[in-house]
Design a protein around this motif. Sequence first.
Motif, mmCIF file in Angstrom:
data_model
loop_
_atom_site.group_PDB
_atom_site.id
_atom_site.type_symbol
_atom_site.label_atom_id
_atom_site.label_comp_id
_atom_site.label_asym_id
_atom_site.label_seq_id
_atom_site.Cartn_x
_atom_site.Cartn_y
_atom_site.Cartn_z
ATOM 1 N N PRO A 200 0.793 -1.235 0.000
ATOM 2 C CA PRO A 200 0.000 0.000 0.000
ATOM 3 C C PRO A 200 0.823 1.281 0.000
ATOM 4 N N THR A 201 2.027 1.245 0.555
ATOM 5 C CA THR A 201 2.831 2.474 0.608
ATOM 6 C C THR A 201 4.246 2.312 0.068
ATOM 7 N N GLY A 202 4.662 1.087 -0.207
ATOM 8 C CA GLY A 202 6.041 0.847 -0.631
ATOM 9 C C GLY A 202 6.136 0.049 -1.909
ATOM 10 N N SER A 203 7.386 -0.287 -2.277
ATOM 11 C CA SER A 203 7.635 -0.981 -3.531
ATOM 12 C C SER A 203 8.915 -1.800 -3.423
ATOM 13 N N TYR A 204 8.910 -3.001 -4.008
ATOM 14 C CA TYR A 204 10.080 -3.871 -4.052
ATOM 15 C C TYR A 204 10.322 -4.290 -5.495
ATOM 16 N N THR A 205 11.538 -4.116 -5.962
ATOM 17 C CA THR A 205 11.879 -4.446 -7.344
ATOM 18 C C THR A 205 12.397 -5.878 -7.437
ATOM 19 N N ILE A 206 11.858 -6.642 -8.392
ATOM 20 C CA ILE A 206 12.358 -7.993 -8.659
ATOM 21 C C ILE A 206 13.449 -7.880 -9.713
ATOM 22 N N PRO A 207 14.686 -8.306 -9.407
ATOM 23 C CA PRO A 207 15.764 -8.242 -10.405
ATOM 24 C C PRO A 207 15.387 -9.022 -11.668
ATOM 25 N N ASN A 208 15.744 -8.491 -12.829
ATOM 26 C CA ASN A 208 15.370 -9.116 -14.098
ATOM 27 C C ASN A 208 15.878 -10.540 -14.241
ATOM 28 N N ILE A 209 16.973 -10.858 -13.562
ATOM 29 C CA ILE A 209 17.531 -12.203 -13.666
ATOM 30 C C ILE A 209 16.561 -13.266 -13.145
ATOM 31 N N PHE A 210 15.682 -12.866 -12.234
ATOM 32 C CA PHE A 210 14.717 -13.809 -11.670
ATOM 33 C C PHE A 210 13.398 -13.851 -12.442
ATOM 34 N N VAL A 341 9.618 0.892 -19.226
ATOM 35 C CA VAL A 341 8.557 -0.114 -19.128
ATOM 36 C C VAL A 341 8.503 -0.596 -17.684
ATOM 37 N N GLN A 342 7.350 -0.460 -17.055
ATOM 38 C CA GLN A 342 7.195 -0.868 -15.664
ATOM 39 C C GLN A 342 5.936 -1.702 -15.500
ATOM 40 N N HIS A 343 6.082 -2.859 -14.888
ATOM 41 C CA HIS A 343 4.938 -3.710 -14.546
ATOM 42 C C HIS A 343 4.911 -3.910 -13.035
ATOM 43 N N THR A 344 3.718 -4.068 -12.481
ATOM 44 C CA THR A 344 3.608 -4.297 -11.042
ATOM 45 C C THR A 344 2.600 -5.388 -10.728
ATOM 46 N N LEU A 345 2.837 -6.043 -9.612
ATOM 47 C CA LEU A 345 1.882 -6.941 -8.958
ATOM 48 C C LEU A 345 1.693 -6.427 -7.533
ATOM 49 N N GLY A 346 0.754 -7.034 -6.817
ATOM 50 C CA GLY A 346 0.504 -6.612 -5.436
ATOM 51 C C GLY A 346 -0.599 -5.578 -5.372
ATOM 52 N N TYR A 347 -0.362 -4.502 -4.637
ATOM 53 C CA TYR A 347 -1.353 -3.442 -4.468
ATOM 54 C C TYR A 347 -1.773 -2.898 -5.828
ATOM 55 N N PRO A 348 -3.058 -2.671 -6.078
ATOM 56 C CA PRO A 348 -4.182 -2.839 -5.152
ATOM 57 C C PRO A 348 -4.922 -4.176 -5.278
ATOM 58 N N LEU A 349 -4.589 -4.989 -6.297
ATOM 59 C CA LEU A 349 -5.402 -6.185 -6.556
ATOM 60 C C LEU A 349 -5.140 -7.310 -5.570
ATOM 61 N N GLN A 350 -3.891 -7.464 -5.137
ATOM 62 C CA GLN A 350 -3.563 -8.544 -4.207
ATOM 63 C C GLN A 350 -3.169 -7.948 -2.854
ATOM 64 N N TYR A 389 -12.448 -0.511 -12.466
ATOM 65 C CA TYR A 389 -12.130 0.886 -12.786
ATOM 66 C C TYR A 389 -11.614 1.617 -11.550
ATOM 67 N N GLN A 390 -12.278 1.425 -10.417
ATOM 68 C CA GLN A 390 -11.850 2.090 -9.185
ATOM 69 C C GLN A 390 -10.509 1.552 -8.690
ATOM 70 N N GLU A 391 -10.258 0.262 -8.893
ATOM 71 C CA GLU A 391 -8.952 -0.291 -8.527
ATOM 72 C C GLU A 391 -7.850 0.380 -9.349
ATOM 73 N N PHE A 392 -8.117 0.614 -10.609
ATOM 74 C CA PHE A 392 -7.164 1.301 -11.476
ATOM 75 C C PHE A 392 -6.903 2.723 -10.990
ATOM 76 N N GLN A 393 -7.976 3.443 -10.644
ATOM 77 C CA GLN A 393 -7.802 4.811 -10.147
ATOM 78 C C GLN A 393 -7.017 4.813 -8.840
ATOM 79 N N ARG A 394 -7.301 3.837 -7.985
ATOM 80 C CA ARG A 394 -6.601 3.770 -6.700
ATOM 81 C C ARG A 394 -5.115 3.483 -6.900
#
Length: 682
Positions: A200-210, A341-350, A389-394
Amino acid sequence: MQSSRLLILQNQKQYQQRMLTKASSSIVSRHSTTNTPQIARHFSSSNLPFHCTNNNKTKTTKNIHSTKHYHCFSKYDLAKHKATSSSSSLRYFSSTTSEEEPRESMPYDVVIVGGGPAGLSAAIKLKQLCTEKNVDLSVCIVEKGSEIGSHILSGNVFDPKALNELFPTKTNEDWINELETTNGSIATPVSKDVFNILTPTGSYTIPNIFLPKQLHNDGNYVISLSQLCRYLGGVAEEMGVEVYPGFAASEVLYTEDGKSVKGIATRDVGIGKDGEQKATFERGVELHARQTLFAEGARGSCSESIMSHFNLRQNSSTQSYGLGIKEVWEIPTENHKPGLVQHTLGYPLQSSLFDKTYGGTFLYHQKPNLVLAGLVIGLDYSNPYINPYQEFQRWKTHPEIRKHFEGGTCISYGARVLNEGGLHALPKLTFPGGALLGCSAGFLNSVKIKGSHTAIKSGMVAAESIFEALADGESANESAVAMTGEIPADEAAKEVTSYEERMNKSWVHEELYQVRNTHEAFARWGLLPGLVYTGLATHITKGREPWTFLHDKRDADKTQPANKFEPIQYPAPDGVITFDLLTNLQRSGTYHEDDQPAHLRIKAELADIPESISMQMYAAPEQRFCPAGVYEYVEEEGNGEKKLVINAQNCVHCKCCSIKMPHEYINWTVPEGGGGPQYQVM
């Protein structure tokens, strides 16, 4: 003398232009109930598409918003093809003409339904082969959007592999320069590839090698797929393909015995919402073909009819879908990072490591100063209170994401469903008289988050197979419709099974095979186990696992009763970074002629579902999952009971409602051609 074909198409296009002119000054009434739904709204004339008024394409300026417009009939010689109707005169607009009057018909060697990457690549490849083999086949594309590209929406980080195969003499630099010159759209090389897990407030980067190799974007480009399709449409026209935007294929035409497809029919125009013919009524046109290719994209109405009629899904897993919601922003140049190019998982869907809600987000920087941002959610989610739609806005308010929009302006909005079932959900690809292409079949690679390259490849492979079937032997030209003006009376419809055989030997099959079980791993076990399994499959087993995970439920049946969940309270939009739905909807340019039968129809046998099951058991999820505000329940004056209101004019043609409705109670049919969104930079 003008040919019958030319006049028929002119008549229908004139009707469409009159309806668009009328729209600029009319007030749209959304429904007939006494209370006014909050969702109802009127699009101003500034949101209407610009249409040509002559036979030439409009002059294109070198600007990111520029667009190439196609006239409704081809500049090529239509007169050499005779209409097969025996009528000696053409009928113009008349309120007295019977709706049951036989439609005019026109023959082709190949008719392609859908002007997306699969359909356009098939048409181009067919014409390339015609030139190479000195055979003339007539090829026609019909597209329900007002122009090529107007209904095309995708992420899009583009893998040029298939495009390079389609144009082997062009370098990447060649097509990139041509795309910018003709459409003002800049294909931007990927410069940085980031994958984050958000809290909800932070971010962790997965190294491309993984990360799975298929997620690496070296050599790919950030593009607008709608603009790429406009570019391909121009190439197709120059090669002799007849491109007819603004014509909606509403019906699959079968032979009398029902054993083969003989073509399609376009939708009648000029019918009022009461079902009666208006003064502007014009009958649709039948397009007959030796082969009809369906390239409508995910959940295409004609493609679904074909699959049902021929039971093409008999040996397939149940298809699963995702809903993609996207915005395009212009941001200050100093904040722009071309090629990011940035992709994310986690907040807000999981919200936990074992959350089974499948989906993630994307954010791409495209030159000169665009940010393409969106959210994709698997429609097999269980909580009926989720509002995509609201998840996207959030998501946009997250500190790691918000910074990309600061000082910018949102210029476009849209949504579209995509196939996520993968290899196991592919139907049988062929049937007597035609084939399924691209996302009509379901070739999207959900791990790679790409489907444009596989769609282009499927179109090429289909074209190669069909050309061989139609142009085999020295007498190929003698039986070609392009030469004779008619389909040979003694020619039986062919099922070109070599198309599917070739696809099974292609790199598309190899790609999908390697990740064949990964989507279902997320669905069964949740986020963390899904990630672990995907890593195992993509790095080690590459699809060779001795087991198969099959998806056995429709997405509609995955929704659980509302009493198992708590309603979700979403924050109010700030009007700067986040927006209410109707404000964003105007950015899609969506328009439909108001006085026409609703194209979103409740199935007669399921008429009791909205009020008795959807609202009572699932708290009316259609009010939340629709990204265009089409569905709402309004209290009737007097008795206080709620009634479903369908604001069909809002529809962005995403097809979500045909998938996620409880019991799939909506039948999605095509509206009058030219209606729907008017995407320019999607």
